[in-house]
Design an enzyme around this catalytic site. Structure first.
Site, PDB file in Angstrom:
ATOM      1  N   THR A  51      -3.812   4.762  -8.180  1.00  0.00           N
ATOM      2  CA  THR A  51      -3.802   5.267  -9.023  1.00  0.00           C
ATOM      3  C   THR A  51      -2.846   6.379 -10.116  1.00  0.00           C
ATOM      4  O   THR A  51      -2.700   6.696 -10.618  1.00  0.00           O
ATOM      5  CB  THR A  51      -3.921   6.786  -8.267  1.00  0.00           C
ATOM      6  OG1 THR A  51      -2.894   6.602  -7.125  1.00  0.00           O
ATOM      7  CG2 THR A  51      -4.559   7.022  -6.977  1.00  0.00           C
ATOM      8  N   ASP A  54      -2.001  -1.138   5.142  1.00  0.00           N
ATOM      9  CA  ASP A  54      -2.704  -1.197   2.998  1.00  0.00           C
ATOM     10  C   ASP A  54      -1.826  -2.282   2.623  1.00  0.00           C
ATOM     11  O   ASP A  54      -1.486  -2.442   2.384  1.00  0.00           O
ATOM     12  CB  ASP A  54      -2.221   0.336   3.214  1.00  0.00           C
ATOM     13  CG  ASP A  54      -2.654   0.320   1.333  1.00  0.00           C
ATOM     14  OD1 ASP A  54      -3.319  -0.103   0.706  1.00  0.00           O
ATOM     15  OD2 ASP A  54      -1.943   1.256   0.916  1.00  0.00           O
ATOM     16  N   ASN A  57      -8.800 -18.054   0.960  1.00  0.00           N
ATOM     17  CA  ASN A  57      -7.995 -18.322   2.481  1.00  0.00           C
ATOM     18  C   ASN A  57      -7.553 -17.587   3.150  1.00  0.00           C
ATOM     19  O   ASN A  57      -7.149 -17.661   4.464  1.00  0.00           O
ATOM     20  CB  ASN A  57      -8.182 -19.944   2.064  1.00  0.00           C
ATOM     21  CG  ASN A  57      -8.173 -20.496   3.461  1.00  0.00           C
ATOM     22  OD1 ASN A  57      -8.622 -20.667   4.447  1.00  0.00           O
ATOM     23  ND2 ASN A  57      -6.704 -20.560   3.811  1.00  0.00           N
ATOM     24  N   LYS A  59      -3.445  -4.307   0.441  1.00  0.00           N
ATOM     25  CA  LYS A  59      -3.544  -4.168  -0.776  1.00  0.00           C
ATOM     26  C   LYS A  59      -3.443  -6.135  -1.402  1.00  0.00           C
ATOM     27  O   LYS A  59      -2.907  -6.557  -1.991  1.00  0.00           O
ATOM     28  CB  LYS A  59      -2.504  -4.349  -1.447  1.00  0.00           C
ATOM     29  CG  LYS A  59      -2.563  -2.333  -1.050  1.00  0.00           C
ATOM     30  CD  LYS A  59      -1.235  -1.663  -2.221  1.00  0.00           C
ATOM     31  CE  LYS A  59      -1.239  -0.281  -1.994  1.00  0.00           C
ATOM     32  NZ  LYS A  59      -0.926   0.384  -1.423  1.00  0.00           N
ATOM     33  N   ASP A  94       5.085   6.724   5.014  1.00  0.00           N
ATOM     34  CA  ASP A  94       5.442   5.867   3.878  1.00  0.00           C
ATOM     35  C   ASP A  94       6.895   5.410   4.597  1.00  0.00           C
ATOM     36  O   ASP A  94       7.701   6.530   4.084  1.00  0.00           O
ATOM     37  CB  ASP A  94       4.984   6.127   2.484  1.00  0.00           C
ATOM     38  CG  ASP A  94       4.088   5.203   2.567  1.00  0.00           C
ATOM     39  OD1 ASP A  94       3.715   4.062   2.377  1.00  0.00           O
ATOM     40  OD2 ASP A  94       3.695   6.482   2.030  1.00  0.00           O
ATOM     41  N   ARG A 144       4.007  11.920   1.502  1.00  0.00           N
ATOM     42  CA  ARG A 144       5.337  13.222   1.795  1.00  0.00           C
ATOM     43  C   ARG A 144       5.099  14.435   2.248  1.00  0.00           C
ATOM     44  O   ARG A 144       5.717  15.195   2.327  1.00  0.00           O
ATOM     45  CB  ARG A 144       5.773  12.657   0.107  1.00  0.00           C
ATOM     46  CG  ARG A 144       6.631  11.250   0.033  1.00  0.00           C
ATOM     47  CD  ARG A 144       6.462  10.521  -1.473  1.00  0.00           C
ATOM     48  NE  ARG A 144       5.901  10.527  -2.354  1.00  0.00           N
ATOM     49  CZ  ARG A 144       5.781  10.194  -3.227  1.00  0.00           C
ATOM     50  NH1 ARG A 144       6.779  10.458  -3.886  1.00  0.00           N
ATOM     51  NH2 ARG A 144       4.205   9.480  -3.441  1.00  0.00           N
ATOM     52  N   ILE A 173      -5.372 -16.509  -2.285  1.00  0.00           N
ATOM     53  CA  ILE A 173      -6.587 -16.712  -2.402  1.00  0.00           C
ATOM     54  C   ILE A 173      -7.883 -16.589  -1.472  1.00  0.00           C
ATOM     55  O   ILE A 173      -6.850 -16.380   0.075  1.00  0.00           O
ATOM     56  CB  ILE A 173      -6.266 -18.676  -2.280  1.00  0.00           C
ATOM     57  CG1 ILE A 173      -5.656 -18.636  -1.118  1.00  0.00           C
ATOM     58  CG2 ILE A 173      -5.674 -19.183  -4.117  1.00  0.00           C
ATOM     59  CD1 ILE A 173      -5.095 -20.059  -0.998  1.00  0.00           C
TER      60      ILE A 173
HETATM   61  O1  C5P Z   1       2.034  10.500  -2.624  1.00  0.00           O
HETATM   62  P1  C5P Z   1       1.899   9.962  -1.175  1.00  0.00           P
HETATM   63  O2  C5P Z   1       3.088  10.376  -1.138  1.00  0.00           O
HETATM   64  O3  C5P Z   1       0.753  11.155  -0.737  1.00  0.00           O
HETATM   65  O4  C5P Z   1       1.600   8.638  -1.374  1.00  0.00           O
HETATM   66  C1  C5P Z   1       0.657   8.871  -0.297  1.00  0.00           C
HETATM   67  C2  C5P Z   1       0.161   6.858  -0.330  1.00  0.00           C
HETATM   68  O5  C5P Z   1      -1.117   7.144  -1.390  1.00  0.00           O
HETATM   69  C3  C5P Z   1       0.743   5.819  -0.685  1.00  0.00           C
HETATM   70  O6  C5P Z   1       0.878   5.182   0.651  1.00  0.00           O
HETATM   71  C4  C5P Z   1       0.321   5.024  -1.874  1.00  0.00           C
HETATM   72  O7  C5P Z   1      -0.317   3.862  -1.055  1.00  0.00           O
HETATM   73  C5  C5P Z   1      -1.066   6.166  -2.047  1.00  0.00           C
HETATM   74  N1  C5P Z   1      -0.757   6.070  -3.190  1.00  0.00           N
HETATM   75  C6  C5P Z   1      -1.054   5.691  -4.689  1.00  0.00           C
HETATM   76  N2  C5P Z   1      -0.990   5.491  -5.431  1.00  0.00           N
HETATM   77  C7  C5P Z   1      -0.272   6.953  -5.653  1.00  0.00           C
HETATM   78  C8  C5P Z   1       1.132   7.130  -5.688  1.00  0.00           C
HETATM   79  C9  C5P Z   1       0.687   6.908  -3.456  1.00  0.00           C
HETATM   80  O8  C5P Z   1      -2.185   4.735  -3.922  1.00  0.00           O
HETATM   81  N3  C5P Z   1      -0.045   6.661  -7.160  1.00  0.00           N
END
Ligand code: C5P
Length: 231
Positions: A119, A61, A69, A63, A12, A210, A67
């Protein structure tokens, strides 16, 4: 499966130099990276191609919530980049998940994972968007829908893993972000847990960001996570 192959490091970062620095520091130790919207938007798909060329697996990722297609088109592009995992939103329903799965068939090593409830969301957040069920029930509903649509697995918070493993059976991938090492800050995770607890509960992979990438020594951070998963 050895502990290393269960760990996906989330790159990230908002620039190429920062991402490259993490990959350099982790070297041969880490074989699997997650590239998310931040890095992809900042630096483009070259980073994915370069990671694949270095022999790394990539979880892209995206996400996807579009639609059918457009979802299928994006999955085909992801597949042609050589990625191993791509994400689609379960809240988008069966049609977009099926479109993603169908598009992935041309790429035998590409796995389509469904996001259930991100999450950071709580029961109150679901209520705000008109979902009456509690998070745990909504997670299970969307995971079953994803499996029916042919998805290879789901993204799930540490607390949801055990129920999901029970519901989806042994073959499904369960990839778990939102993990922090014992003593680490739970940051914005509403339902945090440790990598070890997630794997013990049945996760196939954990995503760590992180705790590794922002550590003073990312290599040491990675080894801490790996040691925490050792049998
Ligand atoms: O918190 P951390 O830096 O470990 O996050 C790693 C990945 O986890 C992020 O790229 C994010 O997509 C995912 N994440 C998540 N839900 C959260 C926080 C982070 O899905 N609440």
């Amino acid at each position: 499966m050895n502990p290393t192959s269960k760990i996906i490091v989330a790159l990230d970062c908002d620039n190429r130099a920062a991402a490259d620095a993490v990959v350099e520091r982790l070297g041969e130790e880490c074989g699997f990276y997650k590239v998310g919207l931040e890095l992809l938007t900042a630096v483009g798909p070259e980073i994915v191609k370069d990671l694949v060329a270095r022999g790394k697996e990539v979880f892209l990722d995206l996400k996807l919530f579009e639609i059918p297609n457009s979802v299928a088109s994006a999955v085909r592009v992801a597949g042609s980049l050589g990625v191993s995992m791509v994400t689609v939103h379960g809240m988008g329903g069966s049609s977009i998940m099926s479109a993603a799965v169908e598009a992935a068939r041309d790429f035998p090593s590409l796995r389509v994972l469904a996001l259930t409830v991100v999450t950071s969301m709580t029961d109150a957040d679901l209520e705000d968007i008109g979902v009456d069920d509690a998070v745990d029930r909504q997670v299970l509903r969307l995971a079953r829908l994803a499996q029916k649509a042919g998805c290879h697995g789901v993204i799930a918070s540490p607390q949801d893993v055990a129920a999901l493993r029970g519901a989806l059976g042994p073959g499904a991938l369960i990839v778990t972000p939102g993990v922090t090492l014992p003593g680490g800050s739970p940051a914005e995770h509403a339902r945090p847990g440790t990598p070890r607890a997630a794997i013990d509960a049945g996760a196939s992979h954990v995503v760590v960001g992180r705790s590794v990438t922002r550590a003073a020594d990312p290599g040491a951070g990675f080894r801490l996570v790996r040691a925490s998963l050792a049998p």
